[in-house]
Design an enzyme around this catalytic site. Structure first.
Site, PDB file in Angstrom:
ATOM      1  N   LEU A  45       1.020  -1.426   0.115  1.00 44.97           N
ATOM      2  CA  LEU A  45       0.565  -0.050   0.183  1.00 44.97           C
ATOM      3  C   LEU A  45       0.985   1.265  -0.047  1.00 44.97           C
ATOM      4  O   LEU A  45       1.510   1.413   0.396  1.00 44.97           O
ATOM      5  CB  LEU A  45      -0.682  -0.413   1.297  1.00 44.97           C
ATOM      6  CG  LEU A  45      -2.114  -1.038   1.178  1.00 44.97           C
ATOM      7  CD1 LEU A  45      -2.739  -1.097   2.495  1.00 44.97           C
ATOM      8  CD2 LEU A  45      -3.400   0.100  -0.087  1.00 44.97           C
ATOM      9  N   ASP A  46       0.399   2.356  -1.167  1.00 42.29           N
ATOM     10  CA  ASP A  46       1.179   4.241  -0.844  1.00 42.29           C
ATOM     11  C   ASP A  46       1.281   3.705   0.386  1.00 42.29           C
ATOM     12  O   ASP A  46       0.523   3.725   1.671  1.00 42.29           O
ATOM     13  CB  ASP A  46       0.453   4.025  -1.682  1.00 42.29           C
ATOM     14  CG  ASP A  46       0.785   4.176  -3.140  1.00 42.29           C
ATOM     15  OD1 ASP A  46       1.399   3.227  -3.571  1.00 42.29           O
ATOM     16  OD2 ASP A  46      -0.137   4.106  -3.614  1.00 42.29           O
ATOM     17  N   PRO A  47       1.766   5.015   1.083  1.00 38.76           N
ATOM     18  CA  PRO A  47       2.408   5.701   2.052  1.00 38.76           C
ATOM     19  C   PRO A  47       1.099   6.411   1.679  1.00 38.76           C
ATOM     20  O   PRO A  47       0.165   6.231   3.270  1.00 38.76           O
ATOM     21  CB  PRO A  47       3.453   6.402   1.684  1.00 38.76           C
ATOM     22  CG  PRO A  47       4.417   6.227   0.860  1.00 38.76           C
ATOM     23  CD  PRO A  47       3.871   5.383   0.343  1.00 38.76           C
TER      24      PRO A  47
END
Length: 287
Positions: A45-47
């Site tokens: 998951l992206d930040p």
């Protein structure tokens, strides 16, 4: 006196990832929490993204690949009229459009993406091209020859909000689908551009937000949870003894195409069997 080494931890943790840390940061938090180096996750998951992150600890990391292939569910907002360098709100604006949208048209076009489609991986993704990840190539300023990939979209529904250029979206899709690309492609199909924001993964395989908790509180489950979506076979005591040695059982009735999770009479995971190039391969889980 020599320090006693802590016992090895094996298990599954379903994290509700907060916004800010990377998926690797979450792994680092869990390493400190459990005192175990062998930790991995199923699906980055992206930040800025939040939601379900499936994590394997200890020997359970060997099972993560069986948890990565399941369908995923997401919710986000699509902002029309603005394209960004990363196709989400974290990027810089690279183009703007004046767009007038009718909710019925947006919904109809979104449904046209349902099915098997080709997606071009975004330059901020971890896909490898020539041995390098696309996000590394993007940071260096080099060009990359990206190849479209086939993905499956099972549901893509949008709903208007109080802002005429912002729509809420719900997506069910196969592993490897980029929701940010779906949003950008929908914007292009409507004659302009778009990016997404507030991305939240609500489900990964059969794991949902109701199973998840913060990194410092999420429950430690048995490793077998990672294979709960596989075909399951309950063995007798004698069969389990054979399977623990990595031997497949010639007289066992394997139904379907596998993989199969094999359990002993007490319900403990013994092994995972799968077909590789037409031959049965056994993976023993010594926990």
């Amino acid at each position: 006196m020599a320090r006693r080494r802590p016992a090895t931890v094996h298990g599954t943790v379903i994290v509700d990832k907060p916004a800010g840390p990377t998926s690797h940061d979450v792994v680092t938090m869990l390493r400190r929490r459990f005192g175990e180096r062998r930790i991995g996750h199923a699906g980055t998951l992206d930040p800025s993204a939040t939601g379900v992150l499936v994590v394997g600890i200890g020997n359970a990391t060997r099972l993560l690949r069986f948890a990565t292939a399941g369908r995923k569910s997401y919710e986000c907002e699509i902002v029309f009229g603005v394209e960004t360098s990363t196709l989400d709100a974290a990027g810089e604006t690279v183009a703007t459009w004046s767009m007038s949208l009718r909710p019925a048209d947006v919904a109809d076009l979104a449904r046209s993406f349902v099915g098997t489609i080709l997606q071009l991986p975004p330059m901020v993704s971890a896909v490898r091209v020539g041995g390098r990840r696309l996000h590394e190539i993007a940071r260096s300023g080099d060009a990359a020859d990206r190849v479209p990939r086939e993905v499956e979209v099972y549901r893509f529904e949008v709903e208007a909000t109080g802002d005429p250029l912002v729509y809420r979206a719900s997506v069910d899709c196969s592993a490897g689908t980029y929701v940010r690309t779906l949003g950008a492609d929908l914007g292009s199909a409507l004659g302009g551009g778009a990016h997404i924001r507030s991305l939240r993964r609500t489900r990964s395989g059969s794991f949902s937000l109701t199973d998840a908790g913060p990194p410092d509180q999420a429950e430690l489950w048995p490793p077998a949870e990672l294979v709960r979506d596989l075909l399951q076979i309950r063995l007798s005591g004698d069969e389990a003894a054979v399977a623990r040695h990595g031997t497949h059982l010639a007289d066992l009735r394997y139904t379907g195409s596998g993989p199969w999770a094999l359990f002993d009479p007490e319900g403990r995971l013994v092994a995972v069997h799968e077909l590789v190039d037409g031959r049965l391969r056994a993976m023993v889980l010594p926990i």
